[in-house]
Design a protein around this motif. Structure first.
Motif, mmCIF file in Angstrom:
data_model
loop_
_atom_site.group_PDB
_atom_site.id
_atom_site.type_symbol
_atom_site.label_atom_id
_atom_site.label_comp_id
_atom_site.label_asym_id
_atom_site.label_seq_id
_atom_site.Cartn_x
_atom_site.Cartn_y
_atom_site.Cartn_z
ATOM 1 N N ASN A 73 0.821 -1.220 0.000
ATOM 2 C CA ASN A 73 0.000 0.000 0.000
ATOM 3 C C ASN A 73 0.855 1.271 0.000
ATOM 4 O O ASN A 73 0.670 2.168 0.820
ATOM 5 N N ARG A 74 1.781 1.308 -0.953
ATOM 6 C CA ARG A 74 2.725 2.412 -1.044
ATOM 7 C C ARG A 74 2.038 3.771 -1.197
ATOM 8 O O ARG A 74 2.408 4.749 -0.554
ATOM 9 N N LEU A 75 1.030 3.863 -2.069
ATOM 10 C CA LEU A 75 0.357 5.140 -2.309
ATOM 11 C C LEU A 75 -0.275 5.681 -1.034
ATOM 12 O O LEU A 75 -0.139 6.870 -0.706
ATOM 13 N N GLU A 76 -0.951 4.818 -0.292
ATOM 14 C CA GLU A 76 -1.594 5.249 0.945
ATOM 15 C C GLU A 76 -0.561 5.705 1.979
ATOM 16 O O GLU A 76 -0.754 6.694 2.689
ATOM 17 N N LEU A 77 0.563 4.975 2.065
ATOM 18 C CA LEU A 77 1.623 5.394 2.986
ATOM 19 C C LEU A 77 2.183 6.744 2.566
ATOM 20 O O LEU A 77 2.377 7.641 3.406
ATOM 21 N N TYR A 78 2.465 6.922 1.298
ATOM 22 C CA TYR A 78 3.003 8.180 0.775
ATOM 23 C C TYR A 78 2.108 9.357 1.170
ATOM 24 O O TYR A 78 2.585 10.385 1.670
ATOM 25 N N GLU A 79 0.807 9.183 0.962
ATOM 26 C CA GLU A 79 -0.129 10.267 1.271
ATOM 27 C C GLU A 79 -0.237 10.501 2.780
ATOM 28 O O GLU A 79 -0.336 11.648 3.237
ATOM 29 N N TYR A 80 -0.202 9.439 3.563
ATOM 30 C CA TYR A 80 -0.273 9.577 5.013
ATOM 31 C C TYR A 80 0.951 10.316 5.548
ATOM 32 O O TYR A 80 0.840 11.206 6.410
#
Length: 401
Positions: free
Chosen positions: A322-329
Motif C-alpha cells: 500500500n505504497r500510495l496510501e503510505l506516501y499520502e499519510y
C-alpha cells in the motif's frame, strides 16, 4: 516539527565564505577555482582527470559524444534511473535499449545485459550505462569483462554515489568513478546530492584523450592557443606559414560543442562541500543502519536498501504494501518522502518507441512498492525517529484498509 524532505542541502558559514571570496575576485566563471575543484575531486575519487560542467545531464551528454556515439547506435541502460541517463543517448540520435534490474540490488542486471548482447551480432551495442542507483555501486569489474568481449564502452552514472565503492575480485575497494573499469563516469551536484553546487556536474576518467575531448565539448568545441600547435596558418600580422608560434588571443573551434561550463563561485561551493564529504557519508550510513534495524522483520516490508558495504546512501528505499496510501499519510505528517523512479521505459516519450508495461517486470514491480525515506546528513535523531514511528503507526492502525 518542520517539514522533513527526502533530501536537503547543508550550506555552512564556510561554504558561504568560500563563495563570497570568489564573488569578490576577478574571475566568476572558468577561473582558477574550477581547476582546483576538478583536481581535488579527481583525487577524492581516485581518477586521473576530472572535468567540471554545468550539471549532471550536461556531463552525460558530452560523455556519450566523447565516446563517439552516432545516430542509430544502440546503448543499454537501466529503467530505474532519472531519465537523463537514457536521454543523453537520444540527444545524439542513438537508440536506448533498456535491460531489467536485479530485484535484490535495484541495479542493472548484468545477466539481462549479457542476454541482449549475446543474442545479437557483435557490434550491435556500442555501450552500457550502469547507474549506481541510490548510492549502491555496480560491480563494474564484471561489466568491464563483458564490455571488452563485445567491444563496448562503459559510462558509469555515479550521480548518486560519490564516495561509494564495490569490492573487486582481489578484495580491493574500487571507488565509484575511479576510471579503473568505466571509460567515463559522471557525477551531479544538485542540491539534494552529497555535494551541492546549486547545479553542477563532473566527469572523471583515466583516459587523457577523452579528457581533452571533454574539455573541448564543454566550451563550444573550442581549443585555446595553449592546447594546439598551428599548422599552415597565415596570421593577419604577416606570420609565416608552417609550424609556428601564435599569439595569445588565438583559439579555434575544432568541432561542435556546447556551453556547459561551471562557474567559479559554484566550484567554490563544491570545493568547500567536498572538504567534508566523508563526514556526510558517515552520517548517511549511520541513518541507514537505524532504518535497517527499525524495519528488519517487519511484516509490511517487502524489501529495503539495507546496510551494504560501500553504499553511499543518496537514497534509502523501502518496498512496502500500500505504497500510495503510505506516501499520502506521510505527507499529512509533513514527511515528504519521494518515489524514485517511475521506470523510464514507461514514460510517454519512450513508449512511442515500442516499450510497454510488462517489458521490465522486476523494474515495474519495484516501482509499485518503492518509497524513498528522508536521507541527509543533517537529519536530526528526533526527525529520524518520527519518520520510523509514523510508518509503523500507519501499518499498526491499518490506515491502509
Amino acid at each position: 516539527m518542520n517539514k522533513i524532505p527526502y533530501g536537503r542541502q547543508n550550506i555552512t558559514d564556510e561554504d558561504i565564505q568560500a563563495v563570497v571570496e570568489v564573488l569578490k575576485s576577478d574571475m566568476l566563471t572558468q577561473g582558477p577555482t574550477i581547476k582546483k575543484f576538478e583536481d581535488h575531486f579527481a583525487d577524492y575519487i581516485g581518477a586521473k582527470y576530472a572535468v567540471a560542467v554545468s550539471n549532471g545531464t550536461a556531463a552525460l551528454h558530452i560523455s556519450v559524444l566523447a565516446l563517439g556515439i552516432k545516430p542509430g547506435d544502440k546503448v543499454i541502460t537501466t529503467p530505474i534511473t532519472f531519465v537523463a541517463s537514457a536521454n543523453c543517448v537520444k540527444y545524439c540520435g542513438g537508440d536506448v535499449v533498456f535491460a531489467d534490474i536485479d530485484p535484490e540490488t535495484y541495479l542493472l542486471d548484468i545477466n539481462k545485459v549479457r542476454e541482449l548482447v549475446e543474442s545479437s551480432p557483435k557490434g550491435t551495442y556500442k555501450g552500457i550505462i550502469p547507474v549506481d542507483f541510490a548510492g549502491r555501486a555496480n560491480d563494474l569489474e564484471e561489466f568491464r569483462k563483458l564490455a571488452d568481449e563485445y567491444d563496448m564502452w562503459i559510462l558509469e552514472d555515479s550521480c548518486h554515489s560519490p564516495g561509494g565503492f564495490f569490492v573487486d575480485s582481489d578484495g580491493k575497494n574500487q571507488n565509484c568513478g575511479n576510471g579503473n573499469f568505466a571509460d567515463l563516469a559522471v557525477f551531479s551536484f544538485h542540491p539534494v546530492k552529497h555535494i551541492a553546487c546549486g547545479e553542477g556536474g563532473m566527469i572523471t576518467t583515466n583516459d587523457e584523450e577523452l579528457y581533452k575531448e571533454l574539455n573541448r565539448l564543454r566550451s563550444h568545441g573550442i581549443t585555446k592557443f595553449d592546447d594546439v600547435y598551428l599548422n599552415s596558418i597565415e596570421f593577419a600580422n604577416g606570420g609565416n606559414s608552417g609550424e609556428t608560434q601564435y599569439p595569445g588571443w588565438y583559439m579555434e573551434m575544432q568541432n561542435l560543442g556546447y556551453n556547459y561550463r561551471l562557474t567559479d563561485f559554484q566550484a567554490a561551493l563544491g570545493l568547500s562541500q567536498l572538504n567534508r564529504a566523508d563526514e556526510g557519508l558517515v552520517k548517511r550510513r549511520a541513518i541507514a543502519q537505524t532504518y535497517l534495524a527499525a524495519f528488519q522483520n517487519q511484516p509490511f516490508i517487502k524489501g529495503q536498501s539495507g546496510v551494504i558495504e560501500g553504499h553511499a546512501y543518496h537514497l534509502y528505499v523501502i518496498e512496502v504494501e500500500n505504497r500510495l496510501e503510505l506516501y499520502e499519510y506521510l505527507r499529512t505528517k509533513d514527511i515528504l518522502a519521494q518515489i524514485h523512479y517511475i521506470p523510464a521505459h514507461l514514460m510517454p516519450y519512450y513508449k512511442q518507441f515500442g516499450w510497454k508495461e510488462g517489458d521490465m517486470p522486476h523494474a515495474e514491480n519495484y516501482y509499485k512498492n518503492c518509497i524513498s525515506l528522508p536521507m541527509y546528513p543533517t537529519l536530526l535523531k528526533e526527525e529520524l525517529d518520527f519518520v520510523i514511528n509514523t510508518i509503523k503507526e500507519f501499518y499498526s492502525k491499518d490506515l491502509n484498509v
